[in-house]
Design a protein around this motif. Structure first.
Motif, PDB file in Angstrom:
ATOM      1  N   GLU A   1      52.088   8.725  40.608  1.00 26.48           N
ATOM      2  CA  GLU A   1      52.449   8.192  41.920  1.00 26.48           C
ATOM      3  C   GLU A   1      51.566   8.748  43.029  1.00 26.48           C
ATOM      4  OE1 GLU A   1      56.588   7.150  44.333  1.00 26.48           O
ATOM      5  OE2 GLU A   1      56.518   8.891  43.003  1.00 26.48           O
ATOM      6  N   ALA A   2      51.177  10.002  42.909  1.00 25.36           N
ATOM      7  CA  ALA A   2      50.318  10.612  43.924  1.00 25.36           C
ATOM      8  C   ALA A   2      48.922  10.005  43.933  1.00 25.36           C
ATOM      9  CB  ALA A   2      50.222  12.117  43.698  1.00 25.36           C
ATOM     10  N   HIS A   3      48.534   9.349  42.841  1.00 28.43           N
ATOM     11  CA  HIS A   3      47.229   8.688  42.768  1.00 28.43           C
ATOM     12  C   HIS A   3      47.323   7.202  43.066  1.00 28.43           C
ATOM     13  CE1 HIS A   3      45.680  11.950  39.723  1.00 28.43           C
ATOM     14  NE2 HIS A   3      45.960  12.434  40.911  1.00 28.43           N
ATOM     15  N   ALA A   4      48.515   6.644  43.021  1.00 31.51           N
ATOM     16  CA  ALA A   4      48.680   5.193  43.130  1.00 31.51           C
ATOM     17  C   ALA A   4      48.740   4.703  44.572  1.00 31.51           C
ATOM     18  CB  ALA A   4      49.953   4.757  42.395  1.00 31.51           C
ATOM     19  N   TYR A   5      49.051   5.607  45.502  1.00 35.02           N
ATOM     20  CA  TYR A   5      49.220   5.210  46.894  1.00 35.02           C
ATOM     21  C   TYR A   5      48.171   5.859  47.775  1.00 35.02           C
ATOM     22  CZ  TYR A   5      53.778   3.369  45.536  1.00 35.02           C
ATOM     23  OH  TYR A   5      54.786   2.659  44.935  1.00 35.02           O
TER      24      TYR A   5
ATOM     25  N   PRO B   1      34.178  16.940  50.310  1.00 36.48           N
ATOM     26  CA  PRO B   1      35.476  16.625  49.698  1.00 36.48           C
ATOM     27  C   PRO B   1      35.853  17.663  48.654  1.00 36.48           C
ATOM     28  CG  PRO B   1      33.771  15.154  48.875  1.00 36.48           C
ATOM     29  CD  PRO B   1      33.143  15.956  49.968  1.00 36.48           C
ATOM     30  N   THR B   2      37.163  17.893  48.504  1.00 37.52           N
ATOM     31  CA  THR B   2      37.633  18.913  47.572  1.00 37.52           C
ATOM     32  C   THR B   2      38.493  18.352  46.449  1.00 37.52           C
ATOM     33  OG1 THR B   2      39.550  19.349  48.986  1.00 37.52           O
ATOM     34  CG2 THR B   2      37.588  20.699  49.351  1.00 37.52           C
ATOM     35  N   THR B   3      38.801  17.059  46.478  1.00 39.45           N
ATOM     36  CA  THR B   3      39.585  16.418  45.419  1.00 39.45           C
ATOM     37  C   THR B   3      38.964  15.068  45.092  1.00 39.45           C
ATOM     38  OG1 THR B   3      41.104  15.209  46.885  1.00 39.45           O
ATOM     39  CG2 THR B   3      41.692  17.495  46.302  1.00 39.45           C
ATOM     40  N   VAL B   4      39.341  14.527  43.945  1.00 41.53           N
ATOM     41  CA  VAL B   4      38.847  13.199  43.557  1.00 41.53           C
ATOM     42  C   VAL B   4      39.363  12.146  44.524  1.00 41.53           C
ATOM     43  CG1 VAL B   4      38.898  11.454  41.740  1.00 41.53           C
ATOM     44  CG2 VAL B   4      38.576  13.860  41.142  1.00 41.53           C
ATOM     45  N   ARG B   5      40.629  12.250  44.934  1.00 42.70           N
ATOM     46  CA  ARG B   5      41.158  11.309  45.928  1.00 42.70           C
ATOM     47  C   ARG B   5      40.319  11.324  47.199  1.00 42.70           C
ATOM     48  NH1 ARG B   5      44.004  12.058  50.513  1.00 42.70           N
ATOM     49  NH2 ARG B   5      45.173  10.268  51.323  1.00 42.70           N
TER      50      ARG B   5
ATOM     51  N   ALA C   1      30.566  13.742  40.680  1.00 44.31           N
ATOM     52  CA  ALA C   1      30.469  14.193  39.290  1.00 44.31           C
ATOM     53  C   ALA C   1      31.148  15.545  39.096  1.00 44.31           C
ATOM     54  CB  ALA C   1      29.005  14.257  38.864  1.00 44.31           C
ATOM     55  N   LYS C   2      30.912  16.478  39.996  1.00 39.63           N
ATOM     56  CA  LYS C   2      31.500  17.816  39.875  1.00 39.63           C
ATOM     57  C   LYS C   2      33.024  17.750  39.984  1.00 39.63           C
ATOM     58  CE  LYS C   2      31.432  22.404  42.012  1.00 39.63           C
ATOM     59  NZ  LYS C   2      30.811  23.245  43.093  1.00 39.63           N
ATOM     60  N   LEU C   3      33.534  16.971  40.933  1.00 42.00           N
ATOM     61  CA  LEU C   3      34.985  16.892  41.130  1.00 42.00           C
ATOM     62  C   LEU C   3      35.668  16.201  39.953  1.00 42.00           C
ATOM     63  CD1 LEU C   3      35.141  16.058  44.943  1.00 42.00           C
ATOM     64  CD2 LEU C   3      35.979  18.145  43.834  1.00 42.00           C
ATOM     65  N   ILE C   4      35.060  15.128  39.458  1.00 42.09           N
ATOM     66  CA  ILE C   4      35.668  14.406  38.334  1.00 42.09           C
ATOM     67  C   ILE C   4      35.643  15.258  37.067  1.00 42.09           C
ATOM     68  CG2 ILE C   4      35.388  12.402  36.825  1.00 42.09           C
ATOM     69  CD1 ILE C   4      34.408  10.885  39.357  1.00 42.09           C
ATOM     70  N   ALA C   5      34.569  16.012  36.875  1.00 44.82           N
ATOM     71  CA  ALA C   5      34.505  16.900  35.698  1.00 44.82           C
ATOM     72  C   ALA C   5      35.602  17.953  35.746  1.00 44.82           C
ATOM     73  CB  ALA C   5      33.131  17.561  35.640  1.00 44.82           C
ATOM     74  N   ALA C   6      35.948  18.419  36.937  1.00 48.53           N
ATOM     75  CA  ALA C   6      36.952  19.476  37.072  1.00 48.53           C
ATOM     76  C   ALA C   6      38.374  18.925  37.104  1.00 48.53           C
ATOM     77  CB  ALA C   6      36.688  20.271  38.345  1.00 48.53           C
ATOM     78  N   GLN C   7      38.566  17.713  37.670  1.00 43.55           N
ATOM     79  CA  GLN C   7      39.920  17.218  37.930  1.00 43.55           C
ATOM     80  C   GLN C   7      40.268  15.946  37.161  1.00 43.55           C
ATOM     81  OE1 GLN C   7      40.299  16.816  42.216  1.00 43.55           O
ATOM     82  NE2 GLN C   7      39.417  18.849  42.579  1.00 43.55           N
ATOM     83  N   GLY C   8      39.277  15.264  36.638  1.00 41.28           N
ATOM     84  CA  GLY C   8      39.521  14.000  35.965  1.00 41.28           C
ATOM     85  C   GLY C   8      39.608  12.842  36.947  1.00 41.28           C
ATOM     86  N   GLU C   9      39.527  11.626  36.431  1.00 41.20           N
ATOM     87  CA  GLU C   9      39.657  10.429  37.266  1.00 41.20           C
ATOM     88  C   GLU C   9      41.111  10.270  37.732  1.00 41.20           C
ATOM     89  OE1 GLU C   9      37.421   8.456  38.413  1.00 41.20           O
ATOM     90  OE2 GLU C   9      35.666   8.449  37.053  1.00 41.20           O
ATOM     91  N   LEU C  10      41.296   9.493  38.788  1.00 39.45           N
ATOM     92  CA  LEU C  10      42.643   9.204  39.267  1.00 39.45           C
ATOM     93  C   LEU C  10      43.414   8.407  38.220  1.00 39.45           C
ATOM     94  CD1 LEU C  10      41.970   8.259  43.003  1.00 39.45           C
ATOM     95  CD2 LEU C  10      42.692  10.469  42.071  1.00 39.45           C
TER      96      LEU C  10
END
Length: 273
Positions: free
Chosen positions: A255-259, A176-180, A241-250
């Motif tokens: 809106e892009a995180h809510a759906y 995976p490359t994003t938190v989503r 852990a790596k993705l959340i450290a770089a991008q933050g939680e959703l």
């Protein structure tokens, strides 16, 4: 226990030159399949592949002749102008079904997408997982074409008895490359396991399943996929852990995180890049 299964001998793989098709070319033979390859672009290293558009009826008839099943991965996989979506994803898929029906092909496994239900709010906290029966809410013209594909599959089952498993694919990449993507990721190995189950399970009629690994942060219900005999082995959590450290939680206020559809709801990537 899953129902007894029989494995098709020869499978037509459409979209064989694409990203997912390339992964499956490498992985599916180990599950016992001989693949016949089809793509609008030449398939690198496969001179025997059929190079044609899905709207080429003669090429499709050649492609489906004598195959036991079809794994349909061809088409535009991002947002595009309606005319392109119409020709590739709607008309092309219809022509494939017609050719397969005329040839007596018994089973199609078709790449649907989570974007057919992209405007579904993602689960948060202790909310239940999204079922396959959730109302379709496409987030793009691309997602709309996948909703059409599911209806087309249902029609060919009801009208002609041709079986389909429609796989609402999340994101199938090496990692995976994003938190989503932690919630919708399907490892390539699990993708091959799911397609194998969909190709070989008995009595599927028209079955809709979600396509992902057994992710700790999973958003949707894999019950119908597991009922085919799918046993996912992978989980995106080692990448979290790596993705959340770089991008933050959703962020639920984004809106892009809510759906479920993520970026496709707000600013969909356009084909071709």
């Amino acid at each position: 226990m899953p129902a007894p299964r029989t494995t098709p001998r020869t499978v037509l793989l459409t979209g064989a030159a694409g990203g997912l098709g390339t992964l499956m070319r490498d992985l599916l033979p180990a599950h016992g399949y001989a693949l016949r390859l089809f793509d609008v672009r030449p398939v690198e290293g496969a001179p025997e592949a059929i190079t044609a558009d899905l709207n080429d009826t003669a090429a499709l008839r050649e492609a489906v002749d004598g195959v036991d099943a079809v794994l349909h991965l061809a088409g535009i996989s991002l947002e595009a102008p309606f005319e392109k979506i119409l020709r590739s994803n709607i008309e092309g898929t219809y022509r494939l079904y017609e050719a397969a029906h005329e040839a007596g092909v018994a089973r199609i496994v078709s790449a649907s997408s989570n974007h057919a239900v992209g405007y579904t709010p993602r689960p948060q906290g202790a909310e239940p997982l999204i079922p396959v029966g959730t109302p379709r809410r496409p987030d793009t013209l691309y997602g709309l074409s996948k909703a059409f594909g599911e209806d087309l599959a249902q029609f060919y089952w009801d009208k002609y008895g041709m079986e389909t498993v429609s796989v609402r694919i999340g994101s199938c990449f090496a990692e995976p490359t994003t938190v989503r993507m932690l919630s919708v990721w399907m490892s390539p190995a699990d993708g091959a396991r799911l397609f194998h189950a969909a190709l070989s399970a008995r009595g599927v009629g028209h079955t809709v399943v979600y396509g992902s690994s057994a992710n700790t942060r999973l958003w949707w219900d894999l019950t119908s996929a597991r009922a085919l005999g799918y046993e996912p082995q992978d989980d995106s959590e080692p990448f979290a852990a790596k993705l959340i450290a770089a991008q933050g939680e959703l962020d639920p206020d984004n809106e892009a995180h809510a759906y479920l559809g993520g970026q496709f709801v707000t600013d969909p990537p356009i084909w071709p890049y």
